[in-house]
Design an enzyme around this catalytic site. Sequence first.
Site, PDB file in Angstrom:
ATOM      1  N   HIS A 118       0.806  -1.223   0.000  1.00  0.00           N
ATOM      2  CA  HIS A 118       0.000   0.000   0.000  1.00  0.00           C
ATOM      3  C   HIS A 118       0.836   1.268   0.000  1.00  0.00           C
ATOM      4  CE1 HIS A 118       0.396  -0.126   4.509  1.00  0.00           C
ATOM      5  NE2 HIS A 118       0.386   1.183   4.354  1.00  0.00           N
ATOM      6  N   ASP A 148       0.182  -7.635   1.524  1.00  0.00           N
ATOM      7  CA  ASP A 148       0.621  -6.242   1.596  1.00  0.00           C
ATOM      8  C   ASP A 148       2.147  -6.127   1.571  1.00  0.00           C
ATOM      9  OD1 ASP A 148       0.230  -3.506   1.632  1.00  0.00           O
ATOM     10  OD2 ASP A 148       0.152  -3.379   3.820  1.00  0.00           O
ATOM     11  N   ASN A 220       5.333   5.116   8.944  1.00  0.00           N
ATOM     12  CA  ASN A 220       6.062   3.946   9.449  1.00  0.00           C
ATOM     13  C   ASN A 220       5.834   2.709   8.585  1.00  0.00           C
ATOM     14  OD1 ASN A 220       5.860   5.158  12.657  1.00  0.00           O
ATOM     15  ND2 ASN A 220       7.708   4.064  12.029  1.00  0.00           N
ATOM     16  N   SER A 221       4.754   2.717   7.805  1.00  0.00           N
ATOM     17  CA  SER A 221       4.394   1.537   7.023  1.00  0.00           C
ATOM     18  C   SER A 221       5.548   1.085   6.140  1.00  0.00           C
ATOM     19  CB  SER A 221       3.181   1.833   6.136  1.00  0.00           C
ATOM     20  OG  SER A 221       2.011   1.732   6.871  1.00  0.00           O
ATOM     21  N   LEU A 276      -8.061 -24.730  -0.480  1.00  0.00           N
ATOM     22  CA  LEU A 276      -8.941 -25.875  -0.244  1.00  0.00           C
ATOM     23  C   LEU A 276     -10.281 -25.743  -0.940  1.00  0.00           C
ATOM     24  CD1 LEU A 276      -8.518 -26.822   3.537  1.00  0.00           C
ATOM     25  CD2 LEU A 276      -7.609 -28.008   1.532  1.00  0.00           C
ATOM     26  N   GLY A 277     -10.754 -24.514  -1.101  1.00  0.00           N
ATOM     27  CA  GLY A 277     -12.068 -24.322  -1.699  1.00  0.00           C
ATOM     28  C   GLY A 277     -13.197 -24.497  -0.711  1.00  0.00           C
ATOM     29  N   VAL A 278     -13.039 -23.894   0.487  1.00  0.00           N
ATOM     30  CA  VAL A 278     -14.097 -23.933   1.487  1.00  0.00           C
ATOM     31  C   VAL A 278     -14.309 -22.534   2.055  1.00  0.00           C
ATOM     32  CG1 VAL A 278     -13.721 -26.326   2.177  1.00  0.00           C
ATOM     33  CG2 VAL A 278     -12.471 -24.498   3.350  1.00  0.00           C
TER      34      VAL A 278
END
Length: 478
Positions: A118, A148, A220-221, A276-278
Amino acid sequence: MSIPRLKPYLSLFAAVLLFGQVVNAQAEALPDFTTLVEQASPAVVNISTTQKLPDRKVADSQMPDLEGLPPAFRDFFRNMPRQPGSPNSPRGDRQRQTQSLGSGFIISDDGYVLTNNHVIEDADEIVVRLSDRSELKAKLVGTDPRTDVAVLKIEGKNLPTVKLGDSDKLKVGEWVLAIGSPFGFDHSVTKGIVSAKGRTLPNDTYVPFIQTDVAINPGNSGGPLFNMNGEVVGINSQIFTRSGGFMGLSFAIPIDVAMDVANQLKKDGKVSRGWLGVVIQEVNKDLAESFGLDKPAGALVAQVMEDGPAAKGGVQVGDVILSMNGQPIDMSADLPHLVGSLKEGTKANLEVIREGKRKTLTVTVGALPDEDPELGDNPKAGAERSSNRLGVSVADLTADQKKTLDLKGGVLIKDIQDGPAAMIGLQPGDVITHLNNQAIGSAKEFTDVAQGLPKNRSVSMRVLRQGRASFITFKLNE
């Protein structure tokens, strides 16, 4: 002066001496950060970006965000001069520049730099300022919005670098230190302790954040979080704030996660994750009771993607996943972290509770799609109504609705009256697929099951809303 008269003064002297010893002992117990800062600071950099936007878009577009900074401060740190186009250009082609500030750190002496996605998102130009105040234009190697993390490259040789640590070895209560450029003040140092580990934040499924009370502010990011050995253990990424400033809750990306991402970006230009697809949800006390668990734990499967890895491996709606490859799932958020770290094609053993019995399933992990798969639109109304003791009118799903939602059964809520359904937040358009751990195939089945619900005990219900499924619980007190 007689000896008896000296006694009060001797007692006072002894008390002062004791107090001095206590103060000295406390001073010796506090950490000294000076050597750490001297050694680590040269590898910490300031990052500034420039983004050009057409005038016609500026009013409607949100400028690159400084992490929720109040508008007055945001304007102070951003320079937005008009950039007129050619004499024949229409007014709409004029441009403005926006600037944002952040931090980063050098991880290799040939110029690779880590920061937050970001910080550099949508930037047309990225400038890295070193500790000696020299400025270098940076090339974007790759980004991963899901964690990020971003990797930059500057030209240089024998550049100062940070030492990388092991974030898994961090302990809650351990001293940590941040170096960055809050509000543009280069190489500001703040310290604190690790408040918690493995935090999951909204929309950040794949990062087990390190929570600290280190003072982190806009700017600070992307900067490093050090342990007392001078090793980077995290990338400072987010703050929790209601004022736009520091409030004692800061979150860092574990360096182990960041470096795995960075290495993939350098090698392949993208990041691959297991899938996993859940759709899962937390198991609270009431859900644990309704599923016959001794205590709240695991990840409750609320939805299984058609033809996904979990479906092919036999995972079913209502399963509670307790462990994966022997690693316990205490909180539902533990599962995405573990699955995401696996490569496509890896075999994963899942221990689940199904209808009160433990089972072990073997699933071949797939690759996480670039976009989250859509699960279908909200179904339309159809069929006949059926009233019941929950205070809800339901209808059978049409064949088209079942196909759209990939369901074999279920009922559509047509209307809500006063009663338990209204109290637990059900809405017209919701689809109920399970009630009291029983699959619902029709409105008649729903009514029959509802009539036999127990009193004064947690009952689970699986609800589909706008294509997303979740289990909720309630109690009937009548």
